[in-house]
Design an enzyme around this catalytic site. Structure first.
Site, PDB file in Angstrom:
ATOM      1  N   LYS A  57       0.944  -1.230  -0.037  1.00 59.06           N
ATOM      2  CA  LYS A  57       0.088   0.059   0.082  1.00 59.06           C
ATOM      3  C   LYS A  57       0.843   1.403  -0.019  1.00 59.06           C
ATOM      4  CE  LYS A  57      -2.351   0.822   3.899  1.00 59.06           C
ATOM      5  NZ  LYS A  57      -2.931   1.982   3.338  1.00 59.06           N
ATOM      6  N   LEU A  85      -5.059   7.445   1.385  1.00 62.20           N
ATOM      7  CA  LEU A  85      -3.618   7.163   1.521  1.00 62.20           C
ATOM      8  C   LEU A  85      -3.212   6.871   3.134  1.00 62.20           C
ATOM      9  CD1 LEU A  85      -2.248   9.196  -1.350  1.00 62.20           C
ATOM     10  CD2 LEU A  85      -2.698   6.978  -1.473  1.00 62.20           C
ATOM     11  N   ASN A 139       2.613   6.917  -7.133  1.00 64.62           N
ATOM     12  CA  ASN A 139       1.384   7.110  -7.121  1.00 64.62           C
ATOM     13  C   ASN A 139       1.018   8.910  -7.443  1.00 64.62           C
ATOM     14  OD1 ASN A 139      -1.434   7.326  -6.753  1.00 64.62           O
ATOM     15  ND2 ASN A 139      -1.155   6.206  -4.798  1.00 64.62           N
ATOM     16  N   CYS A 142      -3.793   9.399  -7.545  1.00 61.36           N
ATOM     17  CA  CYS A 142      -4.892   8.761  -6.543  1.00 61.36           C
ATOM     18  C   CYS A 142      -5.852   9.967  -6.574  1.00 61.36           C
ATOM     19  CB  CYS A 142      -4.371   9.053  -5.097  1.00 61.36           C
ATOM     20  SG  CYS A 142      -5.736   8.442  -3.904  1.00 61.36           S
ATOM     21  N   ASN A 204      -5.101   3.497 -12.449  1.00 62.71           N
ATOM     22  CA  ASN A 204      -5.454   3.724 -11.177  1.00 62.71           C
ATOM     23  C   ASN A 204      -6.996   3.833 -11.176  1.00 62.71           C
ATOM     24  OD1 ASN A 204      -5.469   4.385  -8.481  1.00 62.71           O
ATOM     25  ND2 ASN A 204      -3.759   5.747  -8.487  1.00 62.71           N
ATOM     26  N   GLY A 260      -9.849  -4.504 -12.770  1.00 62.40           N
ATOM     27  CA  GLY A 260     -10.998  -5.417 -12.995  1.00 62.40           C
ATOM     28  C   GLY A 260     -10.601  -6.840 -13.286  1.00 62.40           C
TER      29      GLY A 260
END
Length: 323
Positions: A57, A85, A139, A142, A204, A260
Site C-alpha cells: 500500500k 492514503l 502514485n 490517486c 488507477n 477489474g
C-alpha cells in the site's frame, strides 16, 4: 500469433516468467497497491510466495490518518474507496515491515504518494537504499486526496516530478502509476517515459460517486472516491492497449496492467493488449487466492494454445477483421 509443435510442450510446462526491467518475476501476477496491506496481511489466506511480486500500500514521508468514514462502499460490479492514503509512514515501514517483506523472497514494489516533489524524492531516495525493495511505484494519480491528481493529469508537472525522482533512484525500477482521469493518457505516459520511468502501471481508479437517497448525501465522507473492480475492466483494457501501441512498444517500456482482473480470461485480455505484469486488487477482497487461480488458468491456456511461454501473448492483439 506464433505457434509451436505440440510435441515440444509434452515434457515441459509453459513458462510464465517475465521481466520488468531488472526485476525477474516467476509469473506476472502481483497485488495492486492499496488492497494488500504493508506485507503479510494475506499470509493466513494465500501463499504470497507464489505471486510474481508484491506491491505494498502507499507509504508516505510521514504517517497519514486518511479520510473519515465511510471510506469504502460496494457498487454494482465494483467498489468505491476513499481511504485517503492512510499509512504508517516511511520510518515505521522500514523498521517494522521490511523484515516481513524480505522473508517473502519475491520482488517487492513500494507505492509512494506525495503532496509535493520533495515528498516523493525523499521517500524514493530512502527506498532505493533498501535492498529488499526492487521497484518504486510513484502514485501520481490517486483521486481520493486533495490535489491527488495534480501530477498525474499534467504532462509537464509529471515530467518534472519523475525527472526529480529519477536523480535519486539508481537501483530500483521506477514505475509511474498513470491516472485514467485525463483526456489522453498517452500524453502522460510519454511524459513519464521521457523523464526516466522504466515501467508504467495502469490504470488507477476512476473518480466516481455513490449517493444515499434517504439522506440525500454522498455515501462516502469524502464525497467522491475511486471506482475499481470488474466495472472498469473494458476501459482499463482500452487504455492499456493505447499506451502500449502509442508509447510503451516503441520505447520498450513494460506495462503493469490492472483494472477489474478477476479471472484468468481477464488476465489473457490484458496480456494481449500489451501488459507484461498483472495486478489484482479489488478481487482480493472476494478471494485472496484469485491470483493463484489465474496463474493456473494461464498455464492451461498456454498449453491449450501450444505456446511455450507467456511472451507469445504479450502485445499480440490483432486488429478487427476486415469487412
Amino acid at each position: 500469433m506464433t505457434t509451436v509443435n505440440p510435441s515440444t510442450l509434452a515434457a515441459t510446462e509453459p513458462s510464465l516468467a517475465v521481466s520488468i526491467g531488472k526485476m525477474h518475476l516467476a509469473n506476472p501476477l502481483m497485488t495492486a497497491s492499496g488492497t494488500c496491506g504493508y506485507a503479510n496481511e494475506y499470509a493466513d489466506y494465500t501463499d504470497l510466495t507464489k505471486f510474481g511480486a508484491f506491491v505494498t500500500k502507499a507509504i508516505s514521508k510521514t504517517p497519514r490518518k486518511g479520510n473519515e468514514p465511510y471510506r469504502v462502499v460496494e457498487t454494482r460490479a465494483g467498489m468505491l474507496n476513499a481511504i485517503g492514503l492512510a499509512n504508517i509512514g516511511i520510518d515505521a515501514f522500514l523498521r517494522d515491515k521490511i523484515p516481513l517483506l524480505k522473508a517473502m523472497n519475491i520482488p517487492i514494489i513500494v507505492n509512494v504518494p506525495g503532496w509535493c516533489t520533495e515528498d516523493y524524492v525523499d521517500v524514493a531516495a530512502r527506498l532505493d537504499q533498501e535492498e529488499t525493495v526492487q521497484g518504486i511505484e510513484l502514485n501520481v494519480s490517486c483521486p481520493n486526496v486533495k490535489n491527488g491528481l495534480s501530477f498525474g493529469t499534467d504532462p509537464q508537472r509529471l515530467f518534472d516530478l519523475v525527472s526529480a525522482v529519477r536523480k535519486v533512484t539508481h537501483r530500483c525500477e521506477l514505475i509511474v502509476k498513470l491516472s485514467p482521469n485525463i483526456a489522453d493518457i498517452a500524453l502522460t505516459a510519454k511524459a513519464a517515459v521521457d523523464a526516466g520511468a522504466t515501467c508504467l502501471s495502469l490504470v488507477n481508479t476512476f473518480t466516481a460517486m455513490a449517493i444515499d437517497i434517504e439522506r440525500q448525501r454522498p455515501v462516502l465522507a469524502n464525497g467522491t472516491g475511486g471506482l475499481s473492480g470488474p466495472a472498469i475492466k473494458p476501459i482499463a483494457l482500452f487504455l492499456v492497449h493505447r499506451v502500449y501501441t502509442q508509447v510503451a512498444k516503441k520505447y520498450q517500456i513494460p506495462i503493469i496492467g490492472m483494472g477489474g482482473i478477476q479471472r484468468w480470461q481477464d488476465a489473457v485480455e490484458f496480456l494481449l493488449a500489451g501488459a507484461t505484469g498483472l495486478a489484482v486488487g479489488t478481487a482480493l477482497f472476494l478471494d485472496p487466492n484469485i491470483p493463484l487461480q489465474i496463474i493456473d488458468g494461464l498455464k492451461k491456456y498456454l498449453a491449450h494454445k501450444h505456446l511455450p511461454n507467456i511472451h507469445h501473448l504479450i502485445g499480440t492483439l490483432q486488429p478487427p477483421a476486415p469487412h
